[in-house]
Scaffold this active site. Structure first.
Site, PDB file in Angstrom:
ATOM      1  N   SER A  44       4.345  -4.739  -4.451  1.00  0.00           N
ATOM      2  CA  SER A  44       4.036  -3.737  -5.482  1.00  0.00           C
ATOM      3  C   SER A  44       5.139  -3.596  -6.529  1.00  0.00           C
ATOM      4  O   SER A  44       4.881  -3.131  -7.631  1.00  0.00           O
ATOM      5  CB  SER A  44       3.796  -2.379  -4.829  1.00  0.00           C
ATOM      6  N   ASP A 352       6.103   7.724  -6.993  1.00  0.00           N
ATOM      7  CA  ASP A 352       5.077   8.216  -6.065  1.00  0.00           C
ATOM      8  C   ASP A 352       5.537   8.232  -4.612  1.00  0.00           C
ATOM      9  O   ASP A 352       4.719   8.297  -3.706  1.00  0.00           O
ATOM     10  CB  ASP A 352       3.811   7.358  -6.200  1.00  0.00           C
ATOM     11  N   HIS A 355       7.312   3.818  -5.135  1.00  0.00           N
ATOM     12  CA  HIS A 355       7.610   2.970  -6.300  1.00  0.00           C
ATOM     13  C   HIS A 355       8.469   3.681  -7.336  1.00  0.00           C
ATOM     14  O   HIS A 355       8.521   4.908  -7.375  1.00  0.00           O
ATOM     15  CB  HIS A 355       6.290   2.514  -6.936  1.00  0.00           C
TER      16      HIS A 355
END
Ligand SMILES: *[C@@H]1O[C@H](CO)[C@@H](O)[C@H](O)[C@H]1NC(C)=O
Ligand SMILES: *[C@@H]1O[C@H](CO)[C@@H](O)[C@H](O)[C@H]1NC(C)=O
Ligand SMILES: *[C@@H]1O[C@H](CO)[C@@H](O)[C@H](O)[C@H]1NC(C)=O
Length: 387
Positions: A44, A352, A355
């Site tokens: 990610s 979040d 990240h």
């Protein structure tokens, strides 16, 4: 006569000195690389739409600071890979898995959120880890390369969306993966010793993929190490440690120690790859040091609350697994979205709980672009030159 002779001697001496000591450095002095494309592999930290294409779009407020809506990224805006593409004069990378609106002439992104180097033995639904592990990302790259050749040879409407054959050897191959391999063990209740014990196997599999890309023509490799995973809200919330295992910044020491161990072995792996792949330029980038510096000296760098998520809900870290960023909850029969609770994401590091914000990503990029955290210490746009 005597003067001429000594001049000649001096010249010979100078020349031999040049060839002895200066020539290796001259490699650095050659021009910028003009990478025509980027092929990215990762999780990610560098997913620009892969997981969203396969399993549903990352919900709002992801993307809102820059794209004004969801853009396949787990962040309020751009990622380090976006800033890399921009600084090389290339468009933002389309995700390989994204069938709509993609243009791959300047590269493709094989990264997906939740990816690991080693394939996991659990489904995305069970554990949150992506089925597109690094070996799968390589299969996809392989097919991408093969079919790009074929389609361009045949000539079709898709020709203008795919890279030319020569692009593959001149492209920059970027990697940011490994973090999830470490957390995977912990989420299976393994001890730190057990996690450390499988790190060599993880790196063997990483090495295999880099070698395979080299066999397919790749020459320039830009490899990020893994960040301080023990400073991430979701890790600290889900894997609580004792007070003695918390450092002065507030991060969980055992996870950061494992990340450092992974990075040590990754660096050794890169050194070995340099020996094995004689024409490859491999740059190892110490992203860990940059991120830890940012988190531990947040104030100095213009950021606030380094250990709290901007988009989340409740608890010490403004993170709750069941109330993730962008998820919807019912309160008194009314649907409410878990949104931003920080006023200004441009001064927050964590987006979040998992990240980084666009502002943090930009800060990290600014530190690494000139080679200050690289081995060898060469800037991004020179990363095609071997030592
Ligand atoms: C998955 O299971 C296989 C077969 O038991 C094993 O070899 C492999 O190491 C496992 N992978 C992980 C990530 O644990
Ligand atoms: C894809 O992008 C390249 C570079 O930005 C551009 O030159 C090309 O025309 C685009 N292809 C199509 C089919 O739009
Ligand atoms: C790990 O341990 C916790 C607490 O004992 C338990 O609830 C959970 O099911 C375990 N997870 C796995 C994957 O074994």
């Amino acid at each position: 006569m005597e003067f001429l002779c000594s001049m000649k001697l001096l010249l010979t001496l100078l020349l031999s000195l040049l060839s002895l000591s200066l020539v290796p450095h001259l490699a650095f002095a050659t021009g910028p690389c003009h990478f025509p494309a980027i092929f990215n592999f990762g999780d990610s930290n560098s997913d620009t739409g892969g997981l969203s294409a396969a399993f549903g779009q990352a919900p709002p407020p992801n993307g809102e600071s820059y794209f004004h809506g969801p853009a396949g990224r787990y962040s309020d805006g751009r990622l380090v890979i976006d800033f890399i593409a921009k600084s090389l004069g290339l468009p933002y990378l389309s995700a390989y898995l994204d069938a709509l609106g993609s243009n791959f002439t300047h590269g493709a992104n094989f990264a997906t959120a939740g990816s690991t180097i080693r394939p996991q033995n659990t489904t995305l639904h069970q554990s949150g880890f992506s089925p597109f592990s690094l070996n799968v990302q390589f299969y996809q790259f392989n097919d991408f390369q093969r079919r790009s050749h074929l389609i361009r040879k045949q000539g079709s409407v898709y020709e203008g969306l795919l890279p030319e054959a020569e692009v593959f050897s001149r492209a920059l191959y970027t990697f940011d993966i490994g973090q999830n391999d470490l957390t995977a063990g912990y989420f299976l209740n393994m001890t730190t010793d057990q996690v450390r014990a499988y790190v060599p196997d993880v790196l063997d599999q990483f090495k295999t993929v880099v070698k395979s890309i080299y066999e397919h023509g790749g020459r320039s490799f830009w490899i990020h190490n893994t960040g301080p995973v023990g400073c991430l809200p979701y890790v600290m919330d889900l894997l609580p440690v004792t007070a003695a295992q918390v450092d002065k910044v507030g991060c969980a020491t055992p996870f950061n120690e494992v990340a450092k161990y992974f990075n040590l072995r990754l660096k050794e792996t890169v050194v070995q790859l340099r020996k094995d792949l004689s024409s490859a330029a491999l740059t190892y980038v110490d992203v860990y040091a940059v991120k830890y510096d940012l988190i531990s000296q947040a104030k100095k760098h213009g950021f606030v609350h380094p250990l709290q998520a901007c988009c989340g809900h409740g608890g010490k870290y403004n993170y709750n697994k069941h109330l993730g960023c962008g998820s919807k909850i019912k309160v008194n029969g009314e649907e409410i979205m878990v949104g931003k609770s920080c006023k200004d994401p441009s001064v927050v590091i964590n987006w979040d709980g998992v990240h980084y914000t666009q502002a943090a990503n930009k800060w990290v990029f600014d530190q690494i672009v000139n080679g200050a955290y690289s081995d060898p210490p060469i800037p991004l746009h020179m990363a095609c030159h071997t030592q």
